[in-house]
Design a protein around this motif. Structure first.
Motif, PDB file in Angstrom:
ATOM      1  N   GLU A   1     -11.011  10.076  12.381  1.00 12.19           N
ATOM      2  CA  GLU A   1     -10.247  10.779  13.411  1.00 12.19           C
ATOM      3  C   GLU A   1      -8.844  11.137  12.943  1.00 12.19           C
ATOM      4  O   GLU A   1      -8.044  11.669  13.708  1.00 12.19           O
ATOM      5  N   GLY A   2      -8.554  10.839  11.669  1.00 13.13           N
ATOM      6  CA  GLY A   2      -7.238  11.166  11.132  1.00 13.13           C
ATOM      7  C   GLY A   2      -6.171  10.147  11.436  1.00 13.13           C
ATOM      8  O   GLY A   2      -4.983  10.388  11.171  1.00 13.13           O
ATOM      9  N   LYS A   3      -6.565   8.995  11.973  1.00 12.58           N
ATOM     10  CA  LYS A   3      -5.601   7.940  12.278  1.00 12.58           C
ATOM     11  C   LYS A   3      -5.487   6.980  11.091  1.00 12.58           C
ATOM     12  O   LYS A   3      -6.415   6.849  10.302  1.00 12.58           O
ATOM     13  N   ASP A   4      -4.329   6.317  10.993  1.00 15.66           N
ATOM     14  CA  ASP A   4      -4.131   5.360   9.904  1.00 15.66           C
ATOM     15  C   ASP A   4      -5.076   4.176  10.053  1.00 15.66           C
ATOM     16  O   ASP A   4      -5.204   3.594  11.142  1.00 15.66           O
ATOM     17  N   LYS A   5      -5.731   3.825   8.967  1.00 14.90           N
ATOM     18  CA  LYS A   5      -6.552   2.619   8.961  1.00 14.90           C
ATOM     19  C   LYS A   5      -5.654   1.387   8.918  1.00 14.90           C
ATOM     20  O   LYS A   5      -4.547   1.440   8.385  1.00 14.90           O
ATOM     21  N   PRO A   6      -6.107   0.266   9.459  1.00 11.73           N
ATOM     22  CA  PRO A   6      -5.312  -0.969   9.370  1.00 11.73           C
ATOM     23  C   PRO A   6      -5.073  -1.347   7.910  1.00 11.73           C
ATOM     24  O   PRO A   6      -5.934  -1.146   7.045  1.00 11.73           O
ATOM     25  N   LEU A   7      -3.908  -1.891   7.649  1.00 13.94           N
ATOM     26  CA  LEU A   7      -3.586  -2.337   6.300  1.00 13.94           C
ATOM     27  C   LEU A   7      -4.310  -3.642   5.996  1.00 13.94           C
ATOM     28  O   LEU A   7      -4.608  -4.427   6.910  1.00 13.94           O
ATOM     29  N   PRO A   8      -4.575  -3.906   4.720  1.00 12.30           N
ATOM     30  CA  PRO A   8      -5.140  -5.204   4.360  1.00 12.30           C
ATOM     31  C   PRO A   8      -4.217  -6.331   4.814  1.00 12.30           C
ATOM     32  O   PRO A   8      -2.989  -6.171   4.866  1.00 12.30           O
ATOM     33  N   GLU A   9      -4.792  -7.460   5.135  1.00 11.86           N
ATOM     34  CA  GLU A   9      -3.996  -8.596   5.605  1.00 11.86           C
ATOM     35  C   GLU A   9      -2.954  -8.982   4.561  1.00 11.86           C
ATOM     36  O   GLU A   9      -3.252  -9.107   3.374  1.00 11.86           O
TER      37      GLU A   9
ATOM     38  N   ILE B   1       2.002  -4.541   3.166  1.00 16.04           N
ATOM     39  CA  ILE B   1       2.906  -3.666   3.900  1.00 16.04           C
ATOM     40  C   ILE B   1       2.735  -2.237   3.384  1.00 16.04           C
ATOM     41  O   ILE B   1       2.279  -2.016   2.260  1.00 16.04           O
ATOM     42  N   LEU B   2       3.103  -1.275   4.219  1.00 11.78           N
ATOM     43  CA  LEU B   2       3.058   0.127   3.833  1.00 11.78           C
ATOM     44  C   LEU B   2       4.382   0.512   3.203  1.00 11.78           C
ATOM     45  O   LEU B   2       5.453   0.227   3.748  1.00 11.78           O
ATOM     46  N   PHE B   3       4.320   1.176   2.045  1.00 12.32           N
ATOM     47  CA  PHE B   3       5.557   1.585   1.372  1.00 12.32           C
ATOM     48  C   PHE B   3       6.235   2.749   2.079  1.00 12.32           C
ATOM     49  O   PHE B   3       7.425   2.697   2.400  1.00 12.32           O
ATOM     50  N   SER B   4       5.478   3.829   2.338  1.00 13.89           N
ATOM     51  CA  SER B   4       6.111   5.046   2.832  1.00 13.89           C
ATOM     52  C   SER B   4       5.102   5.917   3.562  1.00 13.89           C
ATOM     53  O   SER B   4       3.903   5.856   3.287  1.00 13.89           O
ATOM     54  N   ASN B   5       5.618   6.734   4.443  1.00 17.97           N
ATOM     55  CA  ASN B   5       4.782   7.728   5.109  1.00 17.97           C
ATOM     56  C   ASN B   5       4.828   9.077   4.413  1.00 17.97           C
ATOM     57  O   ASN B   5       4.097  10.001   4.780  1.00 17.97           O
TER      58      ASN B   5
ATOM     59  N   GLU C   1       5.677   9.203   0.697  1.00 15.73           N
ATOM     60  CA  GLU C   1       5.697   8.917  -0.733  1.00 15.73           C
ATOM     61  C   GLU C   1       7.087   8.642  -1.291  1.00 15.73           C
ATOM     62  O   GLU C   1       7.240   8.404  -2.481  1.00 15.73           O
ATOM     63  N   CYS C   2       8.091   8.643  -0.439  1.00 12.45           N
ATOM     64  CA  CYS C   2       9.459   8.478  -0.938  1.00 12.45           C
ATOM     65  C   CYS C   2      10.320   7.591  -0.046  1.00 12.45           C
ATOM     66  O   CYS C   2      10.944   6.653  -0.518  1.00 12.45           O
ATOM     67  N   HIS C   3      10.356   7.925   1.232  1.00 13.70           N
ATOM     68  CA  HIS C   3      11.269   7.221   2.139  1.00 13.70           C
ATOM     69  C   HIS C   3      10.595   5.949   2.649  1.00 13.70           C
ATOM     70  O   HIS C   3       9.563   6.020   3.317  1.00 13.70           O
TER      71      HIS C   3
ATOM     72  N   ILE D   1       0.870  -1.169   0.000  1.00 12.85           N
ATOM     73  CA  ILE D   1       0.000   0.000   0.000  1.00 12.85           C
ATOM     74  C   ILE D   1       0.910   1.223   0.000  1.00 12.85           C
ATOM     75  O   ILE D   1       1.769   1.364   0.871  1.00 12.85           O
ATOM     76  N   TYR D   2       0.755   2.091  -0.993  1.00 17.17           N
ATOM     77  CA  TYR D   2       1.660   3.229  -1.115  1.00 17.17           C
ATOM     78  C   TYR D   2       1.546   4.193   0.058  1.00 17.17           C
ATOM     79  O   TYR D   2       2.554   4.698   0.558  1.00 17.17           O
ATOM     80  N   LYS D   3       0.304   4.455   0.484  1.00 19.98           N
ATOM     81  CA  LYS D   3       0.087   5.420   1.554  1.00 19.98           C
ATOM     82  C   LYS D   3      -1.125   4.988   2.368  1.00 19.98           C
ATOM     83  O   LYS D   3      -2.152   4.614   1.806  1.00 19.98           O
ATOM     84  N   ALA D   4      -0.988   5.040   3.683  1.00 17.66           N
ATOM     85  CA  ALA D   4      -2.078   4.576   4.555  1.00 17.66           C
ATOM     86  C   ALA D   4      -3.297   5.489   4.444  1.00 17.66           C
ATOM     87  O   ALA D   4      -3.168   6.716   4.392  1.00 17.66           O
ATOM     88  N   GLU D   5      -4.470   4.882   4.397  1.00 15.43           N
ATOM     89  CA  GLU D   5      -5.711   5.662   4.422  1.00 15.43           C
ATOM     90  C   GLU D   5      -6.008   6.106   5.857  1.00 15.43           C
ATOM     91  O   GLU D   5      -5.608   5.448   6.824  1.00 15.43           O
TER      92      GLU D   5
END
Length: 427
Positions: free
Chosen positions: A212-220, A223-227, A229-231, A204-208
């Motif tokens: 409340e503005g918190k990151d949603k859980p990633l799909p089972e 993995i998250l690529f970056s916070n 868009e680059c690092h 997942i490129y970027k967490a949804e």
């Protein structure tokens, strides 16, 4: 205190497409790995019991990620060998600075192998500049020692996705790969690996965000690529690591020690002759002082700027002559940075700030002076302007925070390490 490894967000350096007046770059097909001439010599060095491995790039390599992981893999896989790491990374910088600092930061340490990672930050440079600087790095390396193995590493910014999803490399990366193809340099495209995994729902490129503005859980299983868009996140760095190591393993069986061929240059005006030249007392007015090695900034940046000259008052000048086509200053920007007036062969430009919207701390930078000059002797003067730069982009934010100190953002300081020149500084 923050150091030079804390970076400008790389997204600010990226501008897709060619600059006005430049020819279009024919995109290269995106492939995970191209072995080409392979790495001829590093495995013989490893077998002999000593190997020096350099990492030359920007913030993605500076991070405690694929660089640290691959170096650990070398040590764990070949425990009988003494490995020395040469960490020559500077966040937010591309090959246009790298080619000038290459001798100082890499080659003088006698590397046996060099990972080169500039494709993300180079995406903001003109195609011809990238050609010249990257080819200059290759030619400097093999002119110094043709037995040095080079390995290009192509990392990802998510703005590159449209090209990768079409099966091609972005512009700067295509330029890198043309050079790699010409000189037979292996290249690994870890960016493409991330894009392929994202297509399969494994990245997942970027967490949804939730309400409340918190990151949603990633799909089972994802993995998250970056916070930003680059690092890469640590998990994404593991993806980079695994692919790099896999490619090294593939090259090992066919490795036969032999010098690399320094072929005829693609660009006769490449930047092979790029160099750093120290400032000297005759070049500066009396208000310039060399920082003591114990000074905070000297300690923070000493690995990149062995000497730092500082002046804080308007009117202080640096003057030098050089025979060549291009010159810049390798300097620091920071909260108290002033403005510089650059005069080349009697023609003065507009004041150039040594401050920008990221200057809540000091960091490495370069002050452009002149380019595309005839190969003659030129005179350059850099003078501190009496007016301070506009600091509102930083101060308007920082003044709302506790313990804000306006004195940090007051001054007309300049701090310079050396001259970056294509040519030679002359008396």
């Amino acid at each position: 205190m923050r150091t030079h490894l804390l970076v400008v967000v790389a997204a600010t350096l990226l501008v897709l497409g060619c600059r006005a007046g430049e020819p279009e770059v024919q995109p290269v097909k995106a492939e995970l790995f191209k072995a080409r001439g392979g790495m001829n010599n590093i495995f013989a060095k490893i077998a002999a019991g000593q190997a020096n491995i350099a990492y030359f790039g920007g913030s993605i390599t500076a991070a405690s990620g694929w660089r640290v992981n691959t170096f650990k893999w070398f040590k764990d896989t070949y425990p009988q060998t003494k490995f020395t790491e040469i960490n020559a990374t500077i966040g937010g910088t591309g090959s246009d600075l790298g080619v000038f600092r290459f001798q100082q930061d890499v080659l003088r340490h006698k590397p046996d192998m060099i990972f080169v990672e500039f494709a993300v930050n180079d995406n903001g440079g003109g195609a011809q500049q990238v050609y010249r600087s990257m080819e200059g790095i290759v030619r400097q390396a093999w002119a110094s020692d043709p037995n040095i193995d080079l390995f290009f590493v192509y990392t990802l910014h998510t703005c590159m996705r449209p090209e990768f999803e079409k099966g091609i490399c972005p512009r700067a990366m295509s330029v890198h790969d043309y050079i790699a193809e010409h000189y037979g340099i292996p290249a690994v495209n870890v960016a493409l690996k991330i894009v392929d995994l994202a297509k399969d729902g494994k990245v997942i490129y970027k967490a949804e965000k939730d309400a409340e503005g918190k990151d949603k859980p990633l799909p089972e299983g994802a993995i998250l690529f970056s916070n930003d868009e680059c690092h890469p996140t640590p998990k994404a760095h593991e993806v980079y690591t695994e692919l790099v190591i896999d490619c090294i393993k593939k090259m090992a069986p066919n490795a036969k020690p032999a010098p690399h061929e320094l072929k005829t240059a693609i660009n006769p005006d490449n930047w092979e002759k790029a160099k750093l030249v120290p400032l000297t007392t005759p070049m500066v007015t009396p208000g310039w002082k060399k920082l003591e090695p114990t000074a905070n900034l000297a300690k923070a940046f000493g690995s990149r700027l062995p000497e730092i000259w500082e002046a804080t008052k308007p009117g202080e000048k640096i003057t030098f002559k050089f025979k060549g086509s291009r010159a810049s200053l390798y300097d620091l920007v920071g909260p108290d940075g002033g403005q510089a007036i650059v005069t080349v062969d009697g023609k003065a430009g507009k004041p150039v700030p040594r401050f920008d919207r990221y200057c809540t701390y000091h960091r490495l930078a370069s002050l452009f002076l002149a380019d595309n000059l005839p190969n003659e002797v030129h005179t350059v003067t850099v003078e501190i302007h009496p007016d301070q730069p506009n600091r509102s982009s930083v101060v308007d934010i920082e003044k709302t925070k506790p313990k804000f100190d306006p004195k940090r953002y007051d001054g007309t300081a300049m701090r310079v390490g050396s001259i970056m020149v294509l040519g030679d500084v002359v008396e």
